[in-house]
Design a protein around this motif. Structure first.
Motif, short mmCIF file in Angstrom:
data_model
loop_
_atom_site.label_atom_id
_atom_site.label_comp_id
_atom_site.label_asym_id
_atom_site.label_seq_id
_atom_site.Cartn_x
_atom_site.Cartn_y
_atom_site.Cartn_z
N THR A 86 -4.68 3.59 -5.20
CA THR A 86 -4.54 2.71 -4.23
C THR A 86 -5.39 1.41 -4.89
OG1 THR A 86 -4.41 4.95 -2.59
CG2 THR A 86 -5.63 2.53 -1.99
N ASP A 87 -6.65 1.79 -5.92
CA ASP A 87 -7.26 1.54 -6.38
C ASP A 87 -6.56 0.50 -7.03
OD1 ASP A 87 -9.65 3.18 -5.80
OD2 ASP A 87 -10.17 3.72 -7.57
N ALA A 111 -5.98 -2.23 -4.35
CA ALA A 111 -6.64 -3.10 -4.14
C ALA A 111 -6.95 -4.61 -5.10
CB ALA A 111 -8.08 -2.03 -3.94
N ALA A 112 -7.66 -3.67 -6.34
CA ALA A 112 -7.21 -4.80 -7.20
C ALA A 112 -6.03 -6.09 -7.44
CB ALA A 112 -7.20 -3.81 -8.59
N LEU A 113 -5.29 -5.22 -7.50
CA LEU A 113 -3.97 -6.25 -7.38
C LEU A 113 -3.88 -7.71 -6.16
CD1 LEU A 113 -0.99 -7.40 -8.25
CD2 LEU A 113 -0.24 -6.00 -6.80
N TYR A 114 -4.60 -6.75 -4.93
CA TYR A 114 -4.51 -8.20 -4.18
C TYR A 114 -5.76 -9.56 -3.89
CZ TYR A 114 -5.87 -9.97 1.10
OH TYR A 114 -5.78 -10.79 2.00
N SER A 115 -6.71 -7.93 -5.29
CA SER A 115 -7.88 -8.92 -4.91
C SER A 115 -7.47 -10.59 -6.34
CB SER A 115 -8.89 -8.53 -6.03
OG SER A 115 -10.28 -9.39 -6.37
N ARG A 136 8.90 -6.96 -3.69
CA ARG A 136 9.02 -6.81 -4.98
C ARG A 136 8.92 -7.46 -5.62
NH1 ARG A 136 14.15 -6.63 -1.88
NH2 ARG A 136 14.97 -8.26 -2.91
N SER A 137 7.98 -8.49 -5.70
CA SER A 137 7.68 -9.61 -6.07
C SER A 137 6.37 -9.10 -6.43
CB SER A 137 7.57 -11.05 -5.65
OG SER A 137 8.25 -11.77 -5.87
N ILE A 138 6.00 -7.97 -5.76
CA ILE A 138 4.34 -8.31 -5.10
C ILE A 138 4.56 -7.15 -6.28
CG2 ILE A 138 1.78 -6.91 -4.16
CD1 ILE A 138 3.26 -8.62 -1.34
N CYS A 139 5.06 -5.99 -6.36
CA CYS A 139 5.26 -5.05 -7.15
C CYS A 139 5.31 -5.20 -8.38
CB CYS A 139 6.46 -3.87 -6.56
SG CYS A 139 5.48 -3.15 -4.78
N SER A 140 5.98 -5.97 -8.98
CA SER A 140 6.72 -6.49 -10.30
C SER A 140 5.14 -7.22 -10.63
CB SER A 140 7.66 -7.21 -10.08
OG SER A 140 8.58 -6.79 -10.00
N LEU A 141 4.18 -8.22 -9.83
CA LEU A 141 3.43 -8.69 -10.73
C LEU A 141 2.14 -7.12 -10.77
CD1 LEU A 141 2.01 -11.55 -11.20
CD2 LEU A 141 0.72 -11.17 -8.08
N GLY A 142 2.19 -6.89 -9.80
CA GLY A 142 1.28 -5.31 -10.69
C GLY A 142 1.44 -5.26 -11.99
N GLU A 143 3.45 -4.30 -12.01
CA GLU A 143 3.24 -3.91 -12.94
C GLU A 143 2.86 -5.17 -14.38
OE1 GLU A 143 5.04 -0.74 -14.07
OE2 GLU A 143 4.74 0.01 -12.33
N LEU A 165 -1.39 -3.00 -13.42
CA LEU A 165 -1.64 -2.71 -11.86
C LEU A 165 -0.68 -1.93 -10.84
CD1 LEU A 165 -4.32 -5.58 -11.36
CD2 LEU A 165 -4.69 -3.45 -11.89
N PRO A 166 0.56 -1.38 -11.21
CA PRO A 166 1.22 -0.65 -10.57
C PRO A 166 0.32 -0.20 -9.24
CG PRO A 166 0.79 1.17 -12.51
CD PRO A 166 -0.02 -0.26 -12.27
N VAL A 167 1.83 -0.79 -8.26
CA VAL A 167 1.70 -0.51 -6.70
C VAL A 167 3.02 0.37 -6.81
CG1 VAL A 167 -0.59 -1.69 -7.12
CG2 VAL A 167 1.22 -2.38 -6.63
#
Length: 76
Positions: A2-3, A6-10, A35-42, A46-48
């Motif tokens: 979950t952290d 939050a870090a990805l959102y920031s 899907r784009s948000i999750c890919s960006l996290g990867e 910051l995987p989510v």
């Protein structure tokens, strides 16, 4: 993780270009935006999961984010 959400959102929030691109995508293709948000996290280390993103967004307490969610609610 979950952290990570939050870090990805920031990180997304600090980039007006990324925020706008995801907003436009969410209006046209909400599940594609997720899907784009999750890919960006990867990409950012910051995987989510979609559920982690949804949980984090549901916990936000600012008007701007809530307006964004109302518009993009379909896939998010």
């Amino acid at each position: 993780m979950t952290d990570n959400a939050a870090a990805l959102y920031s990180r997304i929030s600090s980039s007006p270009e990324t925020t706008q691109a995801l907003f436009r995508q969410a209006l046209q293709d909400p599940s594609g935006a997720m899907r784009s948000i999750c890919s960006l996290g990867e990409e950012l280390g910051l995987p989510v999961t979609p559920d982690e993103v949804r949980t984090h967004l549901a916990e936000l307490d600012d008007d701007e984010s809530q307006r964004w969610l109302v518009k993009a609610r379909g896939g998010l």
